[in-house]
Design an enzyme around this catalytic site. Structure first.
Site, PDB file in Angstrom:
ATOM      1  N   ASP A 119     -36.784  15.922 -85.056  1.00 50.96           N
ATOM      2  CA  ASP A 119     -36.006  15.471 -83.917  1.00 50.96           C
ATOM      3  C   ASP A 119     -36.109  13.934 -83.884  1.00 50.96           C
ATOM      4  OD1 ASP A 119     -34.454  15.235 -81.673  1.00 50.96           O
ATOM      5  OD2 ASP A 119     -35.430  16.861 -80.602  1.00 50.96           O
TER       6      ASP A 119
HETATM    7  C1  BGC Z   1     -32.476  15.695 -79.126  1.00 51.02           C
HETATM    8  C2  BGC Z   1     -31.842  16.481 -80.249  1.00 51.02           C
HETATM    9  C3  BGC Z   1     -30.662  15.727 -80.798  1.00 51.02           C
HETATM   10  C4  BGC Z   1     -31.113  14.334 -81.234  1.00 51.02           C
HETATM   11  C5  BGC Z   1     -29.994  13.500 -81.813  1.00 51.02           C
HETATM   12  C6  BGC Z   1     -32.755  14.260 -79.515  1.00 51.02           C
HETATM   13  O1  BGC Z   1     -33.180  13.515 -78.443  1.00 51.02           O
HETATM   14  O2  BGC Z   1     -33.671  16.344 -78.732  1.00 51.02           O
HETATM   15  O3  BGC Z   1     -31.450  17.759 -79.792  1.00 51.02           O
HETATM   16  O4  BGC Z   1     -30.082  16.428 -81.867  1.00 51.02           O
HETATM   17  O5  BGC Z   1     -31.633  13.668 -80.106  1.00 51.02           O
HETATM   18  O6  BGC Z   1     -29.063  13.156 -80.869  1.00 51.02           O
END
Ligand code: BGC
Length: 757
Positions: free
Chosen positions: A286
């Site tokens: 993530d």
């Molecule tokens: C989120 C993810 C997301 C990523 C990219 C993160 O803060 O938890 O679900 O895919 O950001 O935007």
């Protein structure tokens, strides 16, 4: 000179990846394992504006230029957040021409429920209990994404969510592993098509592995403490289903799971994901989650963070600045990471690029993109999907609307395009969005007066949306709104109408990431508004625009009809109008238990039997211990009769399979869909099992008077479970109650019995 193997499209992705890997330096390998955010266009503001910024702001503004410099040095394997085809091509050219071996980037993005055409939010797609609807919708999302150069989506989110305070409940499929698994697999198929690299499709990246939905107190990113049995039986199955459906990527979660950050957990990322599930794609972290291993005080420093993530089985780091994986060469030199481990990760990333055909077709057709994005077929898919998602929570007979000439539409959410779309949309066209008010006006037609009053605010802007910079600056709450004056106007409008349709809920910015709430109350003065409208005596319908259950105790007692419409997407308003006028009968079902009050949370239908099963020993002094609406609940304009469930054979051996059959009849005069649900309860065994477990479901359309026999199978896949007593998967010789019905409230004693010898 003969062409190198990696450039030969006739060779397999595996051979090409191996060949290219052999040509890369350790630094270049680390580059392939790095994914950078890229916000904006790469143009800097005026020097004077730049000068006036704080150091931190300047760093953010200049970040895209740092990314471009990395591309030129072959120090990045992927970029996320680019949705403009021209920018895509510019960055891709930079990566290919800038790097020594011309390796194209893979572009990722959060295509969660559509790109230009916005589908209903994921929890709504789950509420359709129609995996085909989710698959069809995500195929449209994939087509639009691919047209602008996106190769890979960070979706579906398959985290089980059992605490509605958690804002990300809206992104998943709710509380149940079987429904969640079916919807997860369907979305993977929708995104990816037949195979990775299929035309007009993207790679799916189910997330967040694993346990993220169990965040303590529903607070986003907080740690999750989940027993092994709950993990295996509840939280992991949707991931397994997504992997079995062929997902090419998996995203690791941020939070600590039982004391180990998920992004540094070898047990999760290798023992479970690879050894048990057989996942052979690549794992991305993530956003900034590898760096966070140090922030969370698990890793000593950034080098240690990178080493531990890689050794755990994480292949690519998503980050904004200064990747921990940039230090992998250092870690190899220090002997804490082997170059073989780096190679394994790089091979997975390169294979994905070869499978996608990126070396042959790295660029996107800028001229073709607008045509794909404006395809009217996509909007129809979104509308039909929305029609399938609405859940009729209550109806005293006021719906469908019948011949009213003066309709009052009340509530700010009734005419807010941005809220109609819901969270996690970035590249939508807000002008194309049909609000509930617009949909009703169009459907009601000539001679019917449809007037609107916003009433009161439906949310707060206390926290700005975390993606404001991508949000086209569209406020969902006007700052100059006067609740007092508007409330009075709304009540007057209701009084003069034959029916009042009050849209209540939360604005889209109150749900999603970093959008937990400590209550489930209707925000602001919406309850007061609803009460005032009902007090006028005008028959009232409440439409609930939300991605989580809200405290609707008063509404459930006092409002004649309540329809859950979620955030219904680009053509949502038309779909709502079809449901209200009875062009289609609502048939969505709740994918979660709807509590009466936040004090009951967490509350799931699949809890365990107590030592006083008949006495409701779990009572609260001050509230019922039952939910407001059960998991699987949803009414229809039609009525259905279920025959007795028949189990054949009634006795099987462990490992055998029985068939469950039931006759379902539409006893009404209108055609409608019904969601037939199969539940079981195991009476004794190695461990206790929940009082009800969903084991199968089918959504079918029955015309007036039609009877259909619906069958399900109960075999080892449905009957085995992970037991904390043996710390393994077991299937017991036991007796199992079997029920088939229209919700999880099918009652004890009415089902059939299956004996397992
Ligand atoms: C989120 C993810 C997301 C990523 C990219 C993160 O803060 O938890 O679900 O895919 O950001 O935007």
């Amino acid at each position: 000179m003969t062409q190198p193997t990696y450039l030969d499209p006739n060779q397999s992705p595996e051979r090409r990846a191996d060949d290219l890997l052999g040509r890369l330096t350790l630094e270049e390998k680390a580059g392939q394992l790095t994914q950078y955010f890229y916000f904006g266009t790469g143009e800097l503001p005026d020097p004077a504006v730049l000068e006036a910024m704080s150091e931190e702001e300047r760093q953010v503004v200049q970040q895209p230029l740092a990314v471009e410099a990395a591309l030129e040095q072959g120090a990045a394997g992927s970029v996320l957040f680019v949705v403009n085809p021209a920018l895509h091509n510019r960055l891709q050219r930079k990566a290919i021409e800038g790097s020594r071996l011309g390796i194209p980037l893979i572009f990722g993005f959060d295509v969660i429920h559509g790109l230009r055409t916005v589908l209903p939010v994921p929890i709504a797609l789950a509420a359709s209990w129609s995996p085909e609807t989710a698959a069809e919708g995500q195929a449209v999302a994939a087509r639009e994404a691919r047209a602008v150069g996106i190769h890979w989506t960070f979706a579906p989110m398959v985290d089980i969510a059992r605490d509605p305070r958690w804002g990300r409940i809206v992104e998943g499929a709710g509380e149940d592993p079987i429904l969640g698994g079916a919807v997860a697999a369907a979305q993977v198929r929708g995104f990816q098509g037949e195979r990775i690299g299929a035309d007009e499709r993207v790679i799916a990246g189910p997330k967040h592995f694993a346990g993220y939905g169990a965040a303590l107190g529903g607070r986003d990113y907080d740690d999750a403490d989940i027993s092994d049995a709950e993990l295996h039986n509840v939280y992991l199955p949707p991931f397994r289903a997504a992997v079995e459906a062929g997902a090419g990527n998996i995203m690791s979660a941020y939070m600590d799971l039982n004391g180990v950050p998920a992004s540094g957990s070898r047990w999760l990322l290798t023992d479970i994901l690879r050894d048990e599930f057989g996942f052979d794609g690549w794992v991305v972290s993530d956003a900034n989650a590898v760096r966070s291993l140090a922030t969370q005080h698990f890793a000593r420093d950034l080098t240690d963070a990178g080493a531990r993530a890689l050794n755990a089985g994480l292949d690519m780091e998503m980050c904004m600045f200064d990747p921990a994986f940039g230090r992998l060469p250092e870690a190899v030199a220090a002997g804490v990471v082997t170059e073989e481990a780096v190679d394994t990760a790089v091979r997975r990333v390169l294979e994905a690029k070869f499978r996608l055909g990126l070396f042959e077709n790295p660029y996107v057709d800028e001229a073709a993109a607008p045509g794909v994005l404006s395809d009217a077929v996509h909007r129809d898919v979104a509308r039909k999907a929305a029609e399938k998602t609405f859940v009729l929570l209550k109806n005293d007979g006021i719906l469908p609307l019948a011949g009213q000439r003066r309709i009052a539409v009340i509530g700010q959410l009734a005419d807010s395009p941005r809220d109609t779309l819901g969270p996690w949309v970035f590249d939508h066209d807000v002008d194309e969005t049909v609000t509930i008010l617009e949909g009703l006006r169009a459907r009601a037609g000539e001679g019917v007066q449809v007037e609107h009053a916003p009433g009161v605010r439906a949310g707060s802007r206390v926290f700005p949306s975390m993606f404001d910079r991508m949000d086209h600056g569209l406020p969902t709450v006007a700052d100059d709104f006067d609740d007092d004056a508007e409330l009075g106007r709304a009540v007057e409008l209701a009084r003069s109408a034959e029916v009042a349709i009050v849209v209540i809920g939360q604005n889209q910015n109150m749900i999603g990431e970093k959008a937990s709430t400590s209550t489930l109350d209707l925000p602001g003065r919406q309850l007061e508004l609803l009460q005032a409208v009902v007090a006028t005596g005008t028959p009232t319908v409440a439409l609930v625009m939300s991605g989580r259950p809200l405290d609707l105790r008063w509404a459930a007692r006092n409002v004649p009809a309540i329809l859950q419409v979620w955030y219904p997407g680009t053509r949502g308003g038309e779909a709502v109008a079809s449901a209200l006028f009875g062009d289609v009968a609502p048939a969505g079902r709740l994918p979660f238990t709807w509590p009466r009050t936040v004090g009951q949370v967490p509350m799931v239908y699949s809890h365990y039997r107590t030592f006083q099963p008949e006495e409701q020993g779990q009572r609260y002094w001050d509230e019922e211990s039952t939910p407001l609406w059960v998991f699987g609940h949803g009414l229809s304009y039609a009525s259905f009769r279920y025959g007795d469930a028949r189990v054949e054979p009634a006795e099987i051996g462990v490992g055998g399979t029985a068939t469950v059959a039931v006759e379902v009849t539409n006893t009404s005069g209108v055609a409608a869909d019904e969601v037939v649900q199969l539940y079981i309860h195991q009476r004794h065994g190695t461990s206790t099992r929940p009082i009800r477990e969903l084991k199968g479901f089918q959504r079918l359309t029955l015309v007036a008077g039609e009877t259909r026999t619906v069958t399900f199978e109960l075999g080892p896949d449905q009957l085995r479970y992970w037991s904390a007593a043996t710390r393994d998967w077991v299937q017991d010789a036991t007796e199992i109650d079997v029920w088939v019905g229209g919700s999880s409230a099918v009652t004890e004693g009415t089902g059939a019995l299956l004996t397992v010898r």
